[in-house]
Write a protein that holds these residues in place. Structure first.
Motif, short mmCIF file in Angstrom:
data_model
loop_
_atom_site.label_atom_id
_atom_site.label_comp_id
_atom_site.label_asym_id
_atom_site.label_seq_id
_atom_site.Cartn_x
_atom_site.Cartn_y
_atom_site.Cartn_z
N ARG A 286 70.33 21.07 46.67
CA ARG A 286 71.03 20.42 45.56
C ARG A 286 72.35 19.81 46.03
N ARG A 287 73.06 20.53 46.89
CA ARG A 287 74.35 20.05 47.38
C ARG A 287 74.18 18.77 48.20
N LYS A 288 73.17 18.74 49.06
CA LYS A 288 72.96 17.56 49.91
C LYS A 288 72.55 16.34 49.08
N ILE A 289 71.73 16.57 48.05
CA ILE A 289 71.34 15.45 47.19
C ILE A 289 72.56 14.89 46.46
N ARG A 290 73.39 15.78 45.89
CA ARG A 290 74.59 15.32 45.16
C ARG A 290 75.56 14.60 46.09
N ARG A 291 75.74 15.13 47.29
CA ARG A 291 76.70 14.52 48.22
C ARG A 291 76.25 13.12 48.62
N LEU A 292 74.98 12.94 48.93
CA LEU A 292 74.52 11.62 49.34
C LEU A 292 74.54 10.65 48.16
N GLU A 293 74.11 11.09 46.99
CA GLU A 293 74.08 10.20 45.84
C GLU A 293 75.48 9.80 45.40
N ALA A 294 76.49 10.62 45.72
CA ALA A 294 77.86 10.30 45.36
C ALA A 294 78.43 9.15 46.20
N VAL A 295 77.77 8.85 47.33
CA VAL A 295 78.23 7.76 48.18
C VAL A 295 78.15 6.43 47.44
N GLY A 296 77.15 6.31 46.57
CA GLY A 296 76.96 5.06 45.84
C GLY A 296 76.08 4.10 46.60
N ASN A 297 75.43 3.20 45.88
CA ASN A 297 74.54 2.20 46.45
C ASN A 297 73.51 2.83 47.38
N VAL A 298 72.86 3.87 46.86
CA VAL A 298 71.79 4.55 47.59
C VAL A 298 70.48 4.28 46.86
N ARG A 299 69.46 3.89 47.60
CA ARG A 299 68.15 3.71 46.99
C ARG A 299 67.06 4.11 47.97
N TRP A 300 65.91 4.49 47.40
CA TRP A 300 64.76 4.78 48.24
C TRP A 300 63.54 4.10 47.65
N TYR A 301 62.57 3.82 48.51
CA TYR A 301 61.37 3.15 48.02
C TYR A 301 60.21 3.44 48.96
N LEU A 302 58.99 3.17 48.46
CA LEU A 302 57.77 3.34 49.22
C LEU A 302 57.12 1.99 49.48
N LEU A 303 56.62 1.82 50.68
CA LEU A 303 55.73 0.71 50.98
C LEU A 303 54.34 1.32 51.12
N ARG A 304 53.40 0.88 50.29
CA ARG A 304 52.08 1.51 50.29
C ARG A 304 50.94 0.51 50.29
N GLU A 305 51.23 -0.74 50.60
CA GLU A 305 50.16 -1.73 50.72
C GLU A 305 50.56 -2.78 51.74
N ASP A 306 49.54 -3.42 52.28
CA ASP A 306 49.77 -4.45 53.29
C ASP A 306 50.38 -5.68 52.63
N GLY A 307 51.18 -6.41 53.38
CA GLY A 307 51.80 -7.60 52.85
C GLY A 307 52.76 -8.19 53.87
N PRO A 308 53.49 -9.24 53.48
CA PRO A 308 54.40 -9.92 54.42
C PRO A 308 55.48 -9.01 54.98
N GLU A 309 55.88 -7.99 54.20
CA GLU A 309 56.96 -7.12 54.65
C GLU A 309 56.48 -5.99 55.55
N ALA A 310 55.16 -5.85 55.73
CA ALA A 310 54.64 -4.70 56.45
C ALA A 310 55.08 -4.68 57.92
N ASP A 311 55.01 -5.83 58.60
CA ASP A 311 55.39 -5.85 60.02
C ASP A 311 56.81 -5.37 60.23
N GLY A 312 57.75 -5.89 59.43
CA GLY A 312 59.14 -5.48 59.57
C GLY A 312 59.33 -4.01 59.27
N ALA A 313 58.62 -3.50 58.24
CA ALA A 313 58.74 -2.09 57.87
C ALA A 313 58.22 -1.19 58.98
#
Length: 338
Positions: free
Chosen positions: A179-206
């Motif tokens: 819980r402490r690590k989640i709060r500390r990182l989220e307090a930094v601001g401008n934090v986001r996470w996402y999943l890439l789960r299909e093929d597409g133009p962005e796949a090579d870079g990912a």
């Protein structure tokens, strides 16, 4: 039962549909038994003679055991292949056919028309698999000897129905730290996470970003990712994204990639394969936080197991995983018996 043996790599394509159907009828099967994974490994690392051993009954494929025959130290070895990158190599068998398939395989190996062999090596067999306890008795019935060696463990996390229930599963100290690590990182601001789960133009870079962060994580991972290994991962990840069972996740801080995971999604499980970390953000524990997000999402999606795959790294147990041993089964001719 009819047993067939295929030596040509074209068999991966010829068997693709019945192979996929068998996977669908085998609840305990891992993504590592997909034809995509094994064919890609063979194309990049395959040596020796290919033996795709299949078993058909009642008009369908009920068993499949991929093997190779290779000389080693003056002896002929038959073995499941890909163990260095393939966490589970349990043969693929439809429930209810386990003993029949094992006895058919061993009966073939003891006949005169079988290829020359001294040892059958079955790598990375889970102790909780339905086939694991059957090998010693079956081998003895065919005059063969068995040696079982524990290789490592594969921690698995059974998932409860809610995130709060999961947190209560953790040790009090581990729960507080998470819980402490989640709060500390989220307090930094401008934090986001996402999943890439299909093929597409962005796949090579990912994919390239994943490999770069994986190599940056440690000198051992950097050495592991030689060019042939990178080529293997580029292809298998791309094909897995296309087929819908591979996922790449990223956590960004101020628009910069801080952590990444490669995992597999199959029915009621998530299989966590490997990770990468940007050393610049190590103090904020982005890998820990991203992993927590993945576990929480898996719970929300109704998954039942989060599989950390092989390795006894302490962080897996801080996340509540339980130990499942992983073995190598060595079956040899009993020379004293002739």
């Amino acid at each position: 039962m009819q047993m067939c043996i295929f030596h040509d790599i074209a068999a991966f394509e010829e068997l693709a549909q019945p192979w996929q159907d068998l996977l669908g009828r085998s609840p305990g099967a891992s993504p590592f038994m997909r034809p995509t994974w094994l064919r890609t490994w063979w194309d990049h690392f395959g040596e020796g003679e290919l033996y795709l051993v299949t078993f058909e009954a009642e008009g369908r494929l009920v068993g499949l055991i991929p093997l190779r025959r290779i000389p080693r130290d003056g002896r002929w070895i038959l073995e499941t292949f890909g163990e260095e990158v393939t966490d589970y190599l349990d043969p693929l068998v439809e429930p209810g056919w386990e003993e029949t398939v094992i006895h058919a395989l061993l009966a073939w190996l003891t006949r005169l028309e079988a290829p020359g062999w001294d040892t059958l090596l079955l790598w990375n067999i889970r102790e909780d698999s339905t086939l694991f306890p059957l090998w010693p008795g079956a081998a003895a019935a065919h005059g063969l000897t068995v040696h079982i060696e524990r290789l490592t463990i594969c921690p698995m996390l059974p998932l409860p129905p809610t995130w709060d229930a999961y947190l209560q599963m953790l040790d009090r100290k581990d729960r507080h730290e998470l819980r402490r690590k989640i709060r500390r990182l989220e307090a930094v601001g401008n934090v986001r996470w996402y999943l890439l789960r299909e093929d597409g133009p962005e796949a090579d870079g990912a994919i390239e970003t994943f490999l770069a962060l994986m190599a940056a994580s440690s000198p051992e991972k950097a050495a592991f990712l030689h060019e042939r290994m990178r080529a293997f991962f580029r292809r298998v990840i791309r094909q897995g994204l296309r087929e819908g069972w591979v996922r790449l996740s990223f956590l960004e801080i101020e628009g910069e990639k801080a952590a990444t995971y490669l995992d597999f999604e199959d029915r009621d499980r998530i299989w966590l394969y490997n990770a990468g970390l940007n050393p610049r953000y190590a103090a904020l524990s982005p890998g820990v936080v991203l992993l927590a997000y993945l576990i929480r999402q898996a719970i929300e999606q109704g998954k039942r197991v989060f599989d950390f795959l092989r390795g006894d790294e302490p962080y897996k147990f801080r996340f509540g995983a339980r130990e499942v041993p992983l073995h190598r089964i060595r079956i040899a001719r009993d020379r004293a018996a002739g």
